[in-house]
Design a protein around this motif. Structure first.
Motif, PDB file in Angstrom:
ATOM      1  N   MET A   1       0.847  -1.184   0.000  1.00  0.00           N
ATOM      2  CA  MET A   1       0.000   0.000   0.000  1.00  0.00           C
ATOM      3  C   MET A   1       0.885   1.238   0.000  1.00  0.00           C
ATOM      4  O   MET A   1       1.782   1.368   0.812  1.00  0.00           O
ATOM      5  CB  MET A   1      -0.903  -0.004   1.227  1.00  0.00           C
ATOM      6  CG  MET A   1      -1.651   1.287   1.420  1.00  0.00           C
ATOM      7  SD  MET A   1      -2.535   1.305   2.995  1.00  0.00           S
ATOM      8  CE  MET A   1      -3.497   2.756   2.754  1.00  0.00           C
ATOM      9  N   THR A   2       0.618   2.142  -0.905  1.00  0.00           N
ATOM     10  CA  THR A   2       1.315   3.414  -0.949  1.00  0.00           C
ATOM     11  C   THR A   2       0.441   4.464  -0.277  1.00  0.00           C
ATOM     12  O   THR A   2      -0.765   4.519  -0.528  1.00  0.00           O
ATOM     13  CB  THR A   2       1.582   3.828  -2.410  1.00  0.00           C
ATOM     14  OG1 THR A   2       2.361   2.797  -3.021  1.00  0.00           O
ATOM     15  CG2 THR A   2       2.313   5.143  -2.485  1.00  0.00           C
ATOM     16  N   ILE A   3       1.034   5.261   0.564  1.00  0.00           N
ATOM     17  CA  ILE A   3       0.288   6.321   1.235  1.00  0.00           C
ATOM     18  C   ILE A   3       0.158   7.494   0.272  1.00  0.00           C
ATOM     19  O   ILE A   3       1.158   7.972  -0.271  1.00  0.00           O
ATOM     20  CB  ILE A   3       0.997   6.764   2.533  1.00  0.00           C
ATOM     21  CG1 ILE A   3       1.070   5.594   3.517  1.00  0.00           C
ATOM     22  CG2 ILE A   3       0.291   7.949   3.150  1.00  0.00           C
ATOM     23  CD1 ILE A   3      -0.251   5.087   4.030  1.00  0.00           C
ATOM     24  N   PRO A  95       6.203   8.930   8.591  1.00  0.00           N
ATOM     25  CA  PRO A  95       6.195   7.574   8.052  1.00  0.00           C
ATOM     26  C   PRO A  95       6.873   6.607   9.017  1.00  0.00           C
ATOM     27  O   PRO A  95       7.491   7.029  10.002  1.00  0.00           O
ATOM     28  CB  PRO A  95       6.978   7.716   6.749  1.00  0.00           C
ATOM     29  CG  PRO A  95       7.824   8.911   6.920  1.00  0.00           C
ATOM     30  CD  PRO A  95       7.096   9.821   7.857  1.00  0.00           C
ATOM     31  N   PRO A  96       6.810   5.298   8.741  1.00  0.00           N
ATOM     32  CA  PRO A  96       7.449   4.333   9.638  1.00  0.00           C
ATOM     33  C   PRO A  96       8.945   4.579   9.749  1.00  0.00           C
ATOM     34  O   PRO A  96       9.601   4.937   8.773  1.00  0.00           O
ATOM     35  CB  PRO A  96       7.192   2.978   8.956  1.00  0.00           C
ATOM     36  CG  PRO A  96       6.230   3.218   7.859  1.00  0.00           C
ATOM     37  CD  PRO A  96       6.178   4.679   7.591  1.00  0.00           C
ATOM     38  N   ASP A  97       9.471   4.407  10.960  1.00  0.00           N
ATOM     39  CA  ASP A  97      10.912   4.542  11.152  1.00  0.00           C
ATOM     40  C   ASP A  97      11.608   3.259  10.701  1.00  0.00           C
ATOM     41  O   ASP A  97      10.967   2.355  10.153  1.00  0.00           O
ATOM     42  CB  ASP A  97      11.239   4.917  12.607  1.00  0.00           C
ATOM     43  CG  ASP A  97      10.956   3.813  13.616  1.00  0.00           C
ATOM     44  OD1 ASP A  97      10.681   2.653  13.225  1.00  0.00           O
ATOM     45  OD2 ASP A  97      11.000   4.107  14.829  1.00  0.00           O
ATOM     46  N   ALA A  98      12.898   3.157  10.951  1.00  0.00           N
ATOM     47  CA  ALA A  98      13.690   2.013  10.493  1.00  0.00           C
ATOM     48  C   ALA A  98      13.224   0.692  11.108  1.00  0.00           C
ATOM     49  O   ALA A  98      13.494  -0.375  10.576  1.00  0.00           O
ATOM     50  CB  ALA A  98      15.167   2.242  10.819  1.00  0.00           C
ATOM     51  N   HIS A  99      12.498   0.767  12.226  1.00  0.00           N
ATOM     52  CA  HIS A  99      11.999  -0.434  12.898  1.00  0.00           C
ATOM     53  C   HIS A  99      10.539  -0.724  12.547  1.00  0.00           C
ATOM     54  O   HIS A  99       9.938  -1.635  13.116  1.00  0.00           O
ATOM     55  CB  HIS A  99      12.154  -0.311  14.413  1.00  0.00           C
ATOM     56  CG  HIS A  99      13.562  -0.042  14.830  1.00  0.00           C
ATOM     57  ND1 HIS A  99      14.556  -0.996  14.789  1.00  0.00           N
ATOM     58  CD2 HIS A  99      14.148   1.092  15.270  1.00  0.00           C
ATOM     59  CE1 HIS A  99      15.693  -0.467  15.192  1.00  0.00           C
ATOM     60  NE2 HIS A  99      15.480   0.803  15.485  1.00  0.00           N
ATOM     61  N   HIS A 132      -0.339  -1.126   5.604  1.00  0.00           N
ATOM     62  CA  HIS A 132       0.936  -0.696   5.031  1.00  0.00           C
ATOM     63  C   HIS A 132       2.029  -1.715   5.372  1.00  0.00           C
ATOM     64  O   HIS A 132       2.276  -2.009   6.545  1.00  0.00           O
ATOM     65  CB  HIS A 132       1.323   0.686   5.568  1.00  0.00           C
ATOM     66  CG  HIS A 132       2.437   1.294   4.788  1.00  0.00           C
ATOM     67  ND1 HIS A 132       3.750   0.972   5.010  1.00  0.00           N
ATOM     68  CD2 HIS A 132       2.425   2.183   3.773  1.00  0.00           C
ATOM     69  CE1 HIS A 132       4.512   1.643   4.166  1.00  0.00           C
ATOM     70  NE2 HIS A 132       3.722   2.380   3.400  1.00  0.00           N
ATOM     71  N   PRO A 133       2.733  -2.243   4.369  1.00  0.00           N
ATOM     72  CA  PRO A 133       3.735  -3.279   4.635  1.00  0.00           C
ATOM     73  C   PRO A 133       4.935  -2.801   5.440  1.00  0.00           C
ATOM     74  O   PRO A 133       5.632  -3.622   6.036  1.00  0.00           O
ATOM     75  CB  PRO A 133       4.165  -3.721   3.226  1.00  0.00           C
ATOM     76  CG  PRO A 133       3.823  -2.578   2.337  1.00  0.00           C
ATOM     77  CD  PRO A 133       2.616  -1.910   2.946  1.00  0.00           C
ATOM     78  N   GLY A 134       5.183  -1.506   5.493  1.00  0.00           N
ATOM     79  CA  GLY A 134       6.327  -0.996   6.232  1.00  0.00           C
ATOM     80  C   GLY A 134       6.072  -0.776   7.704  1.00  0.00           C
ATOM     81  O   GLY A 134       6.975  -0.426   8.461  1.00  0.00           O
ATOM     82  N   VAL A 135       4.825  -0.971   8.155  1.00  0.00           N
ATOM     83  CA  VAL A 135       4.479  -0.717   9.555  1.00  0.00           C
ATOM     84  C   VAL A 135       4.359  -2.032  10.306  1.00  0.00           C
ATOM     85  O   VAL A 135       3.658  -2.943   9.886  1.00  0.00           O
ATOM     86  CB  VAL A 135       3.153   0.080   9.663  1.00  0.00           C
ATOM     87  CG1 VAL A 135       2.773   0.286  11.132  1.00  0.00           C
ATOM     88  CG2 VAL A 135       3.266   1.415   8.952  1.00  0.00           C
ATOM     89  N   ARG A 136       5.068  -2.098  11.422  1.00  0.00           N
ATOM     90  CA  ARG A 136       4.995  -3.273  12.294  1.00  0.00           C
ATOM     91  C   ARG A 136       4.420  -2.940  13.661  1.00  0.00           C
ATOM     92  O   ARG A 136       3.815  -3.784  14.310  1.00  0.00           O
ATOM     93  CB  ARG A 136       6.389  -3.884  12.450  1.00  0.00           C
ATOM     94  CG  ARG A 136       6.896  -4.435  11.126  1.00  0.00           C
ATOM     95  CD  ARG A 136       8.273  -5.048  11.159  1.00  0.00           C
ATOM     96  NE  ARG A 136       8.757  -5.486  12.442  1.00  0.00           N
ATOM     97  CZ  ARG A 136      10.022  -5.406  12.832  1.00  0.00           C
ATOM     98  NH1 ARG A 136      10.926  -4.911  12.012  1.00  0.00           N
ATOM     99  NH2 ARG A 136      10.394  -5.837  14.005  1.00  0.00           N
ATOM    100  N   THR A 137       4.647  -1.696  14.105  1.00  0.00           N
ATOM    101  CA  THR A 137       4.229  -1.294  15.446  1.00  0.00           C
ATOM    102  C   THR A 137       3.590   0.084  15.394  1.00  0.00           C
ATOM    103  O   THR A 137       4.072   0.965  14.680  1.00  0.00           O
ATOM    104  CB  THR A 137       5.454  -1.234  16.400  1.00  0.00           C
ATOM    105  OG1 THR A 137       6.126  -2.494  16.374  1.00  0.00           O
ATOM    106  CG2 THR A 137       5.051  -0.892  17.813  1.00  0.00           C
ATOM    107  N   VAL A 138       2.538   0.265  16.174  1.00  0.00           N
ATOM    108  CA  VAL A 138       1.906   1.571  16.313  1.00  0.00           C
ATOM    109  C   VAL A 138       2.110   2.025  17.750  1.00  0.00           C
ATOM    110  O   VAL A 138       1.870   1.270  18.693  1.00  0.00           O
ATOM    111  CB  VAL A 138       0.398   1.516  15.978  1.00  0.00           C
ATOM    112  CG1 VAL A 138      -0.252   2.881  16.188  1.00  0.00           C
ATOM    113  CG2 VAL A 138       0.195   1.032  14.541  1.00  0.00           C
ATOM    114  N   ARG A 139       2.563   3.253  17.899  1.00  0.00           N
ATOM    115  CA  ARG A 139       2.834   3.842  19.214  1.00  0.00           C
ATOM    116  C   ARG A 139       1.836   4.962  19.493  1.00  0.00           C
ATOM    117  O   ARG A 139       1.430   5.688  18.586  1.00  0.00           O
ATOM    118  CB  ARG A 139       4.252   4.402  19.248  1.00  0.00           C
ATOM    119  CG  ARG A 139       4.593   5.148  20.541  1.00  0.00           C
ATOM    120  CD  ARG A 139       6.020   5.626  20.542  1.00  0.00           C
ATOM    121  NE  ARG A 139       6.867   4.444  20.756  1.00  0.00           N
ATOM    122  CZ  ARG A 139       8.193   4.457  20.666  1.00  0.00           C
ATOM    123  NH1 ARG A 139       8.827   5.569  20.356  1.00  0.00           N
ATOM    124  NH2 ARG A 139       8.888   3.362  20.874  1.00  0.00           N
TER     125      ARG A 139
END
Length: 193
Positions: A1-3, A95-99, A132-139
């Motif tokens: 998914m592209t934002i 956007p998502p960080d490196a993690h 979104h494939p680049g997101v693993r964690t939401v804070r």
């Protein structure tokens, strides 16, 4: 998914037509400069153009000047088609960080609180993050005095992961949830509509 700059709709459109609209760059910069309805060319509430949101607009305007690619991720307007003006703001801090972590933020105009807008905004943000494939964690970072927000994030499986000091907001508790671990809230989504 592209934002993209397209509106983000609630993941269950049969439950809510509240959506999150991108703030056009020119409007964002106008708000950061203390803009009003006339300068933003979009109807805004006095709360959105007032001192309560001023530092948010300045911070996001500076961010977009430095990193234009962040624009579709950051603060959007919470729009309820049944209400003439946006009822608040919600988005990610970037956007998502490196993690693969993204941080959510949301604020609802006091005139529209306790009507489920923060819940709908958070549900939408979680759905965007999950897709979104680049997101693993939401804070989410929440003041320990903000009982409503603490209850809201608890309903979505966020767990405490420390605390931090924010220059503007003071002490905040840090909560995170894995996008793989997201679950429906413990309450019925229809109850807050």
């Amino acid at each position: 998914m592209t934002i993209t700059n397209a509106p983000w709709h609630h993941p269950q459109p049969d439950q809510s037509d509240v959506h999150l609209d991108v703030v056009p760059e020119a409007v964002l910069h106008a708000l950061a400069a203390g803009g009003t309805d006339a300068t933003t060319r979009r109807p805004m509430s006095p709360w959105l153009t007032g001192p309560e949101c001023a530092s948010l607009w300045r911070r996001r305007s500076e961010q977009i000047r430095e990193r234009p690619g962040d624009a579709p991720w950051v603060t959007r307007l919470i729009v309820d088609p049944a209400v003439a003006l946006p009822v608040g703001v919600a988005g990610f801090h970037g956007p998502p960080d490196a993690h693969g972590m993204v941080e959510v933020g949301y604020r609802v105009d006091p005139a529209h609180r306790r009507r489920g807008y923060a819940r709908r905004a958070l549900e939408t943000l979680l759905a965007v993050a999950q897709e979104h494939p680049g997101v693993r964690t939401v804070r989410a970072t929440v003041s320990p005095d903000n009982a409503a927000s603490l209850a809201l994030i608890a309903a979505y499986g966020f767990v405490e992961n420390g605390e931090q000091w924010d220059e503007e907001d003071g002490r905040e508790i840090v909560f995170e949830v894995s996008v793989d671990g997201q679950r429906r809230p413990t309450e019925d989504w229809n109850r807050t509509r």
